[in-house]
Design a protein around this motif. Structure first.
Motif, PDB file in Angstrom:
ATOM      1  N   GLU A 485     -16.239   0.733 -78.713  1.00 21.59           N
ATOM      2  CA  GLU A 485     -16.767   1.651 -77.737  1.00 21.59           C
ATOM      3  C   GLU A 485     -16.975   1.176 -76.253  1.00 21.59           C
ATOM      4  OE1 GLU A 485     -20.840   2.243 -78.828  1.00 21.59           O
ATOM      5  OE2 GLU A 485     -19.804   4.557 -79.215  1.00 21.59           O
ATOM      6  N   GLU A 486     -17.005  -0.309 -76.414  1.00 24.40           N
ATOM      7  CA  GLU A 486     -16.897  -1.938 -75.786  1.00 24.40           C
ATOM      8  C   GLU A 486     -15.559  -2.149 -75.835  1.00 24.40           C
ATOM      9  OE1 GLU A 486     -19.332  -2.422 -73.140  1.00 24.40           O
ATOM     10  OE2 GLU A 486     -20.493  -0.667 -74.363  1.00 24.40           O
ATOM     11  N   LYS A 487     -14.264  -1.974 -76.885  1.00 29.49           N
ATOM     12  CA  LYS A 487     -13.028  -2.389 -76.691  1.00 29.49           C
ATOM     13  C   LYS A 487     -12.984  -3.959 -76.596  1.00 29.49           C
ATOM     14  CE  LYS A 487     -11.576   1.583 -73.593  1.00 29.49           C
ATOM     15  NZ  LYS A 487     -12.898   2.323 -73.291  1.00 29.49           N
ATOM     16  N   ILE A 488     -13.954  -4.145 -77.924  1.00 28.65           N
ATOM     17  CA  ILE A 488     -13.593  -5.287 -77.667  1.00 28.65           C
ATOM     18  C   ILE A 488     -13.553  -6.858 -78.996  1.00 28.65           C
ATOM     19  CG2 ILE A 488     -15.365  -7.958 -79.358  1.00 28.65           C
ATOM     20  CD1 ILE A 488     -17.927  -6.197 -77.908  1.00 28.65           C
ATOM     21  N   LEU A 489     -12.238  -6.811 -79.021  1.00 26.74           N
ATOM     22  CA  LEU A 489     -10.952  -7.578 -79.583  1.00 26.74           C
ATOM     23  C   LEU A 489      -9.880  -6.615 -80.035  1.00 26.74           C
ATOM     24  CD1 LEU A 489     -13.358  -9.991 -82.201  1.00 26.74           C
ATOM     25  CD2 LEU A 489     -11.368 -10.565 -79.768  1.00 26.74           C
ATOM     26  N   CYS A 490      -9.818  -5.155 -79.596  1.00 27.97           N
ATOM     27  CA  CYS A 490      -8.976  -4.107 -79.987  1.00 27.97           C
ATOM     28  C   CYS A 490      -7.941  -5.133 -79.362  1.00 27.97           C
ATOM     29  CB  CYS A 490      -8.846  -3.179 -78.936  1.00 27.97           C
ATOM     30  SG  CYS A 490     -10.783  -2.072 -79.630  1.00 27.97           S
ATOM     31  N   ASP A 491      -6.648  -3.997 -80.510  1.00 25.77           N
ATOM     32  CA  ASP A 491      -5.299  -4.813 -80.974  1.00 25.77           C
ATOM     33  C   ASP A 491      -4.150  -3.931 -80.801  1.00 25.77           C
ATOM     34  OD1 ASP A 491      -5.849  -4.063 -83.306  1.00 25.77           O
ATOM     35  OD2 ASP A 491      -5.672  -5.840 -84.365  1.00 25.77           O
ATOM     36  N   VAL A 492      -4.826  -2.780 -80.537  1.00 21.70           N
ATOM     37  CA  VAL A 492      -2.846  -1.483 -80.585  1.00 21.70           C
ATOM     38  C   VAL A 492      -4.632  -0.360 -79.639  1.00 21.70           C
ATOM     39  CG1 VAL A 492      -4.828  -0.299 -82.662  1.00 21.70           C
ATOM     40  CG2 VAL A 492      -2.655   0.454 -82.210  1.00 21.70           C
ATOM     41  N   THR A 493      -2.551   0.339 -78.983  1.00 20.72           N
ATOM     42  CA  THR A 493      -2.808   1.042 -77.850  1.00 20.72           C
ATOM     43  C   THR A 493      -2.774   2.538 -78.576  1.00 20.72           C
ATOM     44  OG1 THR A 493      -4.131  -0.825 -76.191  1.00 20.72           O
ATOM     45  CG2 THR A 493      -3.681   1.700 -75.257  1.00 20.72           C
ATOM     46  N   PHE A 494      -3.397   3.675 -78.277  1.00 20.13           N
ATOM     47  CA  PHE A 494      -2.651   5.250 -77.841  1.00 20.13           C
ATOM     48  C   PHE A 494      -2.464   5.871 -76.818  1.00 20.13           C
ATOM     49  CE2 PHE A 494      -4.949   3.726 -82.656  1.00 20.13           C
ATOM     50  CZ  PHE A 494      -3.087   3.384 -83.740  1.00 20.13           C
ATOM     51  N   ILE A 495      -1.570   6.297 -76.972  1.00 15.76           N
ATOM     52  CA  ILE A 495      -0.832   6.932 -75.740  1.00 15.76           C
ATOM     53  C   ILE A 495      -1.627   8.738 -76.105  1.00 15.76           C
ATOM     54  CG2 ILE A 495       0.243   7.839 -73.697  1.00 15.76           C
ATOM     55  CD1 ILE A 495      -0.395   4.692 -74.228  1.00 15.76           C
ATOM     56  N   LYS A 501      -4.178  10.062 -72.244  1.00 14.08           N
ATOM     57  CA  LYS A 501      -4.882   9.265 -72.889  1.00 14.08           C
ATOM     58  C   LYS A 501      -4.763   7.835 -72.708  1.00 14.08           C
ATOM     59  CE  LYS A 501     -10.049   8.440 -73.033  1.00 14.08           C
ATOM     60  NZ  LYS A 501     -11.019   9.089 -73.563  1.00 14.08           N
ATOM     61  N   ARG A 502      -5.388   6.847 -72.579  1.00 17.67           N
ATOM     62  CA  ARG A 502      -4.831   5.126 -73.488  1.00 17.67           C
ATOM     63  C   ARG A 502      -6.539   5.618 -74.069  1.00 17.67           C
ATOM     64  NH1 ARG A 502      -1.175   2.414 -71.654  1.00 17.67           N
ATOM     65  NH2 ARG A 502      -1.868   0.736 -72.607  1.00 17.67           N
ATOM     66  N   ILE A 503      -6.317   4.927 -75.352  1.00 14.00           N
ATOM     67  CA  ILE A 503      -7.518   5.092 -76.085  1.00 14.00           C
ATOM     68  C   ILE A 503      -6.990   3.641 -76.490  1.00 14.00           C
ATOM     69  CG2 ILE A 503      -8.889   5.685 -78.210  1.00 14.00           C
ATOM     70  CD1 ILE A 503      -8.016   8.022 -76.994  1.00 14.00           C
ATOM     71  N   GLN A 504      -7.875   2.660 -77.065  1.00 18.97           N
ATOM     72  CA  GLN A 504      -7.731   1.137 -78.124  1.00 18.97           C
ATOM     73  C   GLN A 504      -8.511   1.321 -79.557  1.00 18.97           C
ATOM     74  OE1 GLN A 504      -9.084  -1.732 -74.433  1.00 18.97           O
ATOM     75  NE2 GLN A 504      -6.796  -2.644 -74.918  1.00 18.97           N
ATOM     76  N   ALA A 505      -8.181   0.632 -80.212  1.00 16.69           N
ATOM     77  CA  ALA A 505      -8.609   0.486 -81.480  1.00 16.69           C
ATOM     78  C   ALA A 505      -8.084  -0.501 -82.109  1.00 16.69           C
ATOM     79  CB  ALA A 505      -8.558   1.582 -82.465  1.00 16.69           C
ATOM     80  N   HIS A 506      -8.735  -1.365 -83.045  1.00 21.61           N
ATOM     81  CA  HIS A 506      -8.261  -1.944 -84.512  1.00 21.61           C
ATOM     82  C   HIS A 506      -7.129  -1.896 -85.369  1.00 21.61           C
ATOM     83  CE1 HIS A 506     -11.896  -2.607 -81.911  1.00 21.61           C
ATOM     84  NE2 HIS A 506     -12.076  -3.943 -81.975  1.00 21.61           N
TER      85      HIS A 506
END
Length: 601
Positions: A485-495, A501-506
């Protein structure tokens, strides 16, 4: 069926789909045990065992690891940890990945040390609970010594109380001889010690001989006296049987001739002063509870809710006693007359030295329902006659109270409510109960508390370099959800989706949950950042990620088809089963054809 499985396996690039059917905790445990995608190695213990783990998981669980393993000052691979046993570190990592830990007598002290070093409150509490519930006369002194070493004041008080209640047995235990001088003195100086003075004297002799051996000294009367120092005066010689004193105590030659004569005279003249030796009988288990009420009446006032309220009191007693707790005045939200949730922290120091009293620091959530609230210490605090003590209480009012939403005629309107604060009225400076007297003085804030309130940072936060220790007290799933939820240490982004929509994850979590994501996100052919996913709705993808991180998902008629498609695309069997169950249980006559078409698709 075989062809369908093969196609899925070929698509993912993995013959063994080990992720299939595993929960997030099971996947994390498997990755740790099988060393899947590990990116950091620790060299642990005296035998320098190599233990692999994942930087991301450790950083999510500990602010200390976050400082060590991320950022510009990150430590590289092969990190040395010489002060923790490898078996203890294995159990420690198991907890960080699964919230599960196996504690026994062999590892509890090591785990307690590791939990404090890396600020893992969950393990620390489990260790302290285990130690408190497993106290035995044979090893309580060992636990007390460890509590002293790690500055666990509450556990220290628990051990002392156990020793006081079981004095005769504990004093004869082997572990009593292993106490350091400070802990040794705390035991034998206590008026509450439930033991005969003969047992105390004999235990002192045995401890002094053990201390001589630890210091490499010859066991002589002079050396025994030397290692005991001022503690020799804590033995109540004048309460011994005169015959025992003559045959046993004098024979040790630990007292000088003049000291022996002084004590022998006290047998003839019972009121004779024998200072610096103590002469008061120990009280053992005998206790009398006394409640001190400073105020005659109660008053109240209305006020806006402050974020923090600080109160304090200085007092002294005319005799030694144990403080069990105190009362604070309560609050109520006006117009609602409902209880208020507050966070209470308290501590007590000696006014002459400003030093914190052992075991007096507490922090707890309270619910104020009326005029006063009783607050108890985990263990009674031992107070000394005529010494002044400064008790300070800090109350933080819950943010929910400060932002109450009250119903008005056409909807909800945010308001800042008034609160009723109860106070004392008609106080007195001296309160007596028979021969027991408590005196009150003008309050002055402790210097150590002023520093703490000014900085608003705990010692562990300063040590780790992070003011916001968000990991503290969170479970594995809570930490994973927070990081997403807080996008902490995310290292990949999906469009994602038509709205891009840009969604970040690990990468690590997605790879541990799906063989398809593992093929996409790891290895030499891994896709890089900004990965396009045009065929899944962004809300559906958000729910998919939520499940991968927490095993929790919200399925309804608007997203079930999208989630079913996503679960098949990324081979997430659990979501697929949940979607099919939802469709079958929610089917109606006018939806059956639509559902059949989706099932065919």
């Amino acid at each position: 069926m075989a062809t369908k499985v093969s196609e899925s396996e070929v698509q993912s690039g993995f013959v063994e789909n080990w992720q299939k059917g595993k929960s997030v905790i099971e996947s994390l445990r498997y990755s740790l045990e099988e060393k899947i995608l590990c990116d950091v190695t620790f060299i642990v213990g005296e035998n320098r065992k190599r233990i692999q783990a994942h930087r991301f998981m450790l950083s999510l669980r500990s602010c200390v690891f976050l400082a060590m393993l991320t950022g510009p000052l990150v430590e590289q691979d092969n990190i040395e940890i010489p002060d923790i046993d490898p078996d203890v570190f294995d159990q420690f990592l198991k907890f960080l990945y699964t919230d599960d830990v196996s504690i026994d007598g062999n590892n509890v002290i090591g785990l307690l040390y590791a939990s404090k070093k890396y600020n893992i409150v969950g393990i620390e509490k489990k260790c302290l609970t285990y130690m408190e519930s497993s106290l035995l006369s044979s090893d309580v002194c060992l636990v007390m010594e460890q509590a002293h070493l790690y500055n666990e004041n509450n556990l220290m008080q628990t051990c002392l109380k156990y020793i006081w209640q079981n004095g005769d047995v504990v004093l004869k235990s082997d572990s009593f001889c292993d106490l350091c001088l400070d802990c040794f003195v705390k035991v034998i100086e206590a008026d509450q010690l439930n033991a005969s003075e003969e047992s105390v004297f004999e235990a002192v002799i045995v401890w002094s001989e053990a201390e001589c051996r630890r210091q490499g000294r010859e066991i002589t009367p002079e050396n025994r006296r030397g290692v005991l120092g001022e503690s020799v005066y804590e033995i109540r010689y004048s309460t011994l049987d005169p015959k025992y004193f003559d045959e046993k105590v004098s024979h040790t030659c630990m007292l000088t001739k003049d000291e022996q004569i002084k004590i022998m005279r006290s047998f003839l003249f019972r009121n004779k002063d024998i200072s610096p030796f103590k002469s008061k009988h120990r009280v053992g288990k005998k206790e009398t509870a006394t409640s001190i009420q400073r105020f005659d009446n109660t008053d109240y006032k209305s006020m806006p809710p402050s974020v923090v309220n600080n109160e304090g009191i200085v007092f002294s007693l005319n005799t030694n006693a144990a403080l069990r707790g105190f009362q604070v005045f309560g609050y109520l939200v006006q117009s609602f007359s409902v209880p208020m949730a507050c966070k209470l922290t308290a501590s007590m120091c000696e006014t002459s030295t400003d030093q914190l009293v052992s075991g007096s620091s507490i922090s707890k959530d309270i619910l104020t329902r009326g005029v006063t609230v009783d607050v108890y210490f985990p263990s009674p605090i031992q107070l000394v006659q005529d010494k002044k003590y400064n008790l300070t209480v800090r109350i933080e009012i819950s943010s929910e109270v400060r932002n109450v939403h009250t119903y008005v005629e056409y909807g909800y309107q945010q308001q800042t409510p008034l609160i009723t604060l109860f106070t004392g009225k008609g106080g007195t400076s001296v309160v007596s109960h028979g021969s027991f007297t408590c005196s009150f003085y003008e309050y002055k804030q402790c210097s150590h508390l002023q520093v703490k309130m000014a900085t608003k940072e705990s010692e562990s936060e300063v040590q780790s370099g992070f003011v916001n220790n968000w990991q503290n007290g969170k479970s594995v799933r809570e930490s994973l959800r927070y990081s997403l939820e807080e996008k902490i240490l995310c290292d990949v982004t999906f469009i994602v989706g038509e709205n891009r929509k840009r969604i970040q994850a690990h990468r690590l979590i997605l790879s541990l949950r799906s063989c398809v994501f593992m093929a996409m996100l790891t290895g030499p052919l891994a896709e890089q950042d900004d990965i396009e996913i045009p065929d899944i709705d962004s809300d559906g993808f958000d729910q998919l990620l939520r499940f991968l991180y927490t095993d929790v998902i919200s399925i309804d008629g608007r997203n079930v088809i999208s989630l079913l498609y996503a679960s098949k695309k990324y081979d997430i069997v659990d979501i697929e089963n949940k979607c099919l169950t939802y469709i079958e249980s929610s089917m109606s006559p006018h939806e059956v054809c639509f559902v059949m078409e989706q099932a065919h698709l």
